[in-house]
Design a protein around this motif. Structure first.
Motif, PDB file in Angstrom:
ATOM      1  N   LEU A 192       2.321   3.175   0.653  1.00 32.40           N
ATOM      2  CA  LEU A 192       1.359   2.418  -0.145  1.00 32.40           C
ATOM      3  C   LEU A 192      -0.039   2.806   0.324  1.00 32.40           C
ATOM      4  N   ILE A 193      -0.948   2.952  -0.614  1.00 34.10           N
ATOM      5  CA  ILE A 193      -2.302   3.409  -0.296  1.00 34.10           C
ATOM      6  C   ILE A 193      -3.258   2.228  -0.367  1.00 34.10           C
ATOM      7  N   ALA A 212      -6.674   8.685  -3.885  1.00 35.98           N
ATOM      8  CA  ALA A 212      -5.465   7.960  -4.261  1.00 35.98           C
ATOM      9  C   ALA A 212      -4.992   8.358  -5.652  1.00 35.98           C
ATOM     10  N   ARG A 213      -5.935   8.530  -6.568  1.00 36.51           N
ATOM     11  CA  ARG A 213      -5.551   8.888  -7.930  1.00 36.51           C
ATOM     12  C   ARG A 213      -4.960  10.293  -7.995  1.00 36.51           C
ATOM     13  N   ARG A 221       1.263   2.658  -6.522  1.00 39.14           N
ATOM     14  CA  ARG A 221       1.348   2.339  -5.095  1.00 39.14           C
ATOM     15  C   ARG A 221      -0.031   2.298  -4.435  1.00 39.14           C
ATOM     16  N   THR A 222      -1.057   1.978  -5.216  1.00 43.06           N
ATOM     17  CA  THR A 222      -2.420   1.899  -4.694  1.00 43.06           C
ATOM     18  C   THR A 222      -2.942   0.467  -4.787  1.00 43.06           C
ATOM     19  N   VAL A 249      -6.360  -0.982 -11.211  1.00 44.93           N
ATOM     20  CA  VAL A 249      -5.415  -0.577 -10.164  1.00 44.93           C
ATOM     21  C   VAL A 249      -4.191  -1.468 -10.290  1.00 44.93           C
ATOM     22  N   LYS A 250      -3.009  -0.868 -10.400  1.00 44.76           N
ATOM     23  CA  LYS A 250      -1.789  -1.617 -10.711  1.00 44.76           C
ATOM     24  C   LYS A 250      -1.481  -2.692  -9.671  1.00 44.76           C
TER      25      LYS A 250
END
Length: 682
Positions: A192-193, A212-213, A221-222, A249-250
């Motif tokens: 995870l970031i 991250a992207r 996972r960010t 961001v999800k």
């Protein structure tokens, strides 16, 4: 599910001892630019000052930070064991720890740090030990485990901050080095970031979110953390950023307020800073206060990590089992430590000799499919290479009609012969038979070369054992090569004798040999039918047009010029004619001899074609097969040679040790994973 994070911590410790990168464990990777507030976020989560601070790159090695929730000192006094409940771990009571918080480093396992200033100093000294003092970086991680009753179970990896311009004595490629290191950790699909960005900078230019992207384009996972909410320009706020309207961001975006440098200088406690953070959020972002802040960040990370571990666990378990099987096979191939040198040496010699003989017989375990090898190639040499070479030799090649006629005339002596002399036939046929010796010797040479190649073939399919003992490998090759070298002259001599035997006695009574009288009658009959007037001309291969012309002008047969008037002619000095018309009888005699030579040559060629392969098999191939093992044992199985021959190569020993350590780590990891009950996953 609280036990899942400690399980991953255990796995991390296990694999860190063998420097294993083949297992991608679930973890949280913290990335951000310099001065984005990464260190302050981590210290707020822990609730302690323990990270080095300063200008430039302070974090120069990855810090794997494992937070372990334990019972307080008071609770441990009341507990007889080290467990205070599921998911709340503590050190054994025999350790004598009375503090509520302490830390340990993997590189100094036996030392317990209760003073967090000492933890900071240890991080700095360990960093200097690996990277020196020139601000360089190293991908070798530092493992720190902090036990506390106030933390949630978490595993975080703090990485160097992203920088663009080298400062001071930093290396010129510092940016490239850092990005490579960050990519190594965040590209792990099981990580995870945690992308940290300061609120007083433009989110659209955030280096952390950009990195991250690149590896997580869907953002699954960010998790973004926005720091320094209290330092934004007057009249602005981070409402759009925190609600995800600027950059979605999800896993969410969480805002925090860290201690300022002034707060650190005046020794403001982290507990007070967290209280002030809550006050600020309630006042500035009342609708979002319960979904932001350090406490909410800790709980979110704990929850996300547990669920992420749960999702990754089946694949992780499969991966561990597959690698366990692979490393077990690898370790078996390296062999076990030698206990009995005598038995080991005999076993290797026997295995090599058996493989060598099986390769010749075509019964080897590993049959070559790309090219002919061993016995198949020897068969090809006998029947294709050698056989075709003999068949391509014409019985009369290199034998001209003039040679035949000259041999006939030389065999008659001073008197003209009434019949074709037998001596001329024997003389000429021996000359032709002699030509069969060279192909026979070449056949021996080709088989000898193939027997040499089989040594390499057997070494290839016994690679691990022979690589393990390089001196023994060299000794085996030397012995086999020496045995082949000794048999080569013996076999060549026998082939030479085969031809010599044929030359020793020309058996004109051979049942397959053409009868001379019948051949002569056949030639006479053929000539009478084709040339009844006897005017057929037989031109010699070495014709001399000038002499032929002079011969036609000089019917007496002398090949000399007509003397001019007054010139004395010396007939004894006249040259022997080399080209002229053959008489009918001469034509007949030459053809008879040629037919007889061809008939007998074919008989001998057939015999040689059959005898040479048998000779090679008996004197070379079978002899080597029958005596190879006894030769190896006789020359190598000696007490004074055992230790030297079975000296293991350093590379093989290192590979076995590495494989054994990795297998041990994988077996331990498999045991830990198998202890997780199905009910713990939900």
């Amino acid at each position: 599910m609280e036990t899942l994070i400690p399980v991953i911590n255990k796995l991390q410790e296990i694999f860190s001892t063998v420097a294993a990168e083949i297992i991608q464990l679930p973890q949280i990777v913290v990335v951000g630019s310099q001065s984005s507030g990464k260190s302050s976020v981590l210290e707020s989560i822990v609730g302690r000052d323990f990270l080095p601070r300063g200008s430039g790159i302070v974090t120069r090695r990855p810090l794997i930070l494992q937070l372990v929730n334990v019972a307080s000192a008071e609770e441990r006094k009341l507990a007889a064991s080290g467990d205070t409940g599921e998911g709340r771990l503590s050190r054994p009571s025999s350790s004598g720890i009375v503090a509520d918080e302490w830390g340990t480093f993997l590189h100094c396992k036996n030392k317990i740090f209760t003073d967090f200033d000492e933890i900071r100093q240890e991080i700095e000294s360990e960093t200097e030990r690996m990277t020196g003092s020139n601000k360089g970086i190293s991908p070798e991680p530092i493992h720190l485990k902090i036990y506390s009753s106030t933390v949630l179970n978490l595993t975080l990896i703090d990485l160097p901050g992203i920088t663009k311009v080298p400062v001071g004595d930093q290396p010129v490629d510092i940016e490239h080095q850092i990005r490579e290191m960050l990519g190594l950790y965040i590209s792990n699909p099981n990580s995870l970031i945690l992308a940290v960005t300061a609120a007083n900078t433009d989110m659209a230019t955030s280096e952390a979110l950009k990195l991250a992207r690149d590896v997580d384009p869907d953002g699954r996972r960010t998790l973004a953390v926005v720091t320094k909410l209290d330092l934004m320009d007057a009249g602005t706020d981070a409402m759009d950023v925190l609600t995800g309207r600027v950059i979605p961001v999800k896993l969410g975006i969480i805002g925090v307020v860290n201690r300022s440098q002034h707060d650190i200088n005046v020794n403001k406690s982290i507990a007070d800073a967290i209280q002030d953070e809550q006050t600020f959020l309630q006042k500035k972002y009342p609708s979002l206060a319960n979904r932001n802040g350090t406490k909410y960040l800790s709980k979110t990370l704990n929850r996300l990590l547990m669920h992420h571990i749960r999702d990754c666990l089946p694949e992780l378990k499969t991966r561990v089992n597959v690698l366990t099987s692979q490393y077990q096979s690898m370790l078996n191939s390296y062999g076990h430590p030698i206990e009995d040198h005598n038995a080991t040496l005999l076993q290797i010699i026997t295995k090599f000799a058996t493989e060598y003989c099986n390769t010749i017989e075509g019964t080897a375990r590993n049959i070559e499919t790309s090219e002919l090898c061993g016995g198949a190639r020897i068969c090809y040499i006998f029947h294709e290479t050698f056989g075709r070479t003999l068949e391509s030799i014409d019985p009369l090649t290199g034998l001209t009609t003039l040679d035949v006629l000259t041999a006939i005339r030389n065999a008659t002596g001073p008197r003209p012969a009434l019949f074709v002399p037998e001596v001329s036939f024997e003389l000429l046929v021996k000359r032709q038979i002699k030509r069969l010796e060279e192909p026979g010797l070449r056949c021996v040479e080709l088989v000898h070369e193939e027997l040499q190649r089989i040594i390499q073939h057997c070494s290839t399919y016994n690679t691990q054992e022979l690589l393990r003992f390089p001196k023994l490998h060299d000794a085996i090759v030397e012995v086999v090569t020496g045995l082949l070298r000794k048999r080569l002259p013996v076999t060549n001599e026998m082939v030479h004798n085969l031809v010599a035997i044929e030359l020793a006695y020309i058996n004109t009574k051979h049942p397959d040999f053409s009868d001379a009288a019948m051949v002569s009658a056949s030639v006479n009959s053929s000539q009478s039918e084709v040339h009844p007037d006897g005017t057929r001309k037989w031109k010699m291969e070495k014709a001399d047009d000038k002499l032929s012309e002079e011969k036609s002008r000089n019917p007496s047969g002398s090949a000399y010029a007509s003397p001019s008037k007054g010139q004395v002619v010396n007939l004894l000095d006249a040259p022997v004619p080399v080209s002229r018309k053959l008489s009918l009888r001469e034509q007949r005699d030459c053809e008879v001899i040629q037919r007889l030579i061809k008939s007998y040559f074919l008989i001998v060629r057939k015999t040689i074609q059959d005898s040479v392969p048998k000779t090679v098999m008996h004197f070379l191939v079978n002899h080597v097969k029958d005596n190879l093992q006894s030769e190896l044992v006789g020359q190598l199985y000696k007490s004074q040679l055992l230790d030297g021959l079975l000296t293991e190569s350093e590379d093989m020993a290192a590979q076995r040790t590495e494989a054994a350590n990795m297998l041990k780590a994988l077996q331990r990891a498999s045991q830990i994973i198998s202890e997780i009950r199905e009910t713990q996953l939900w």
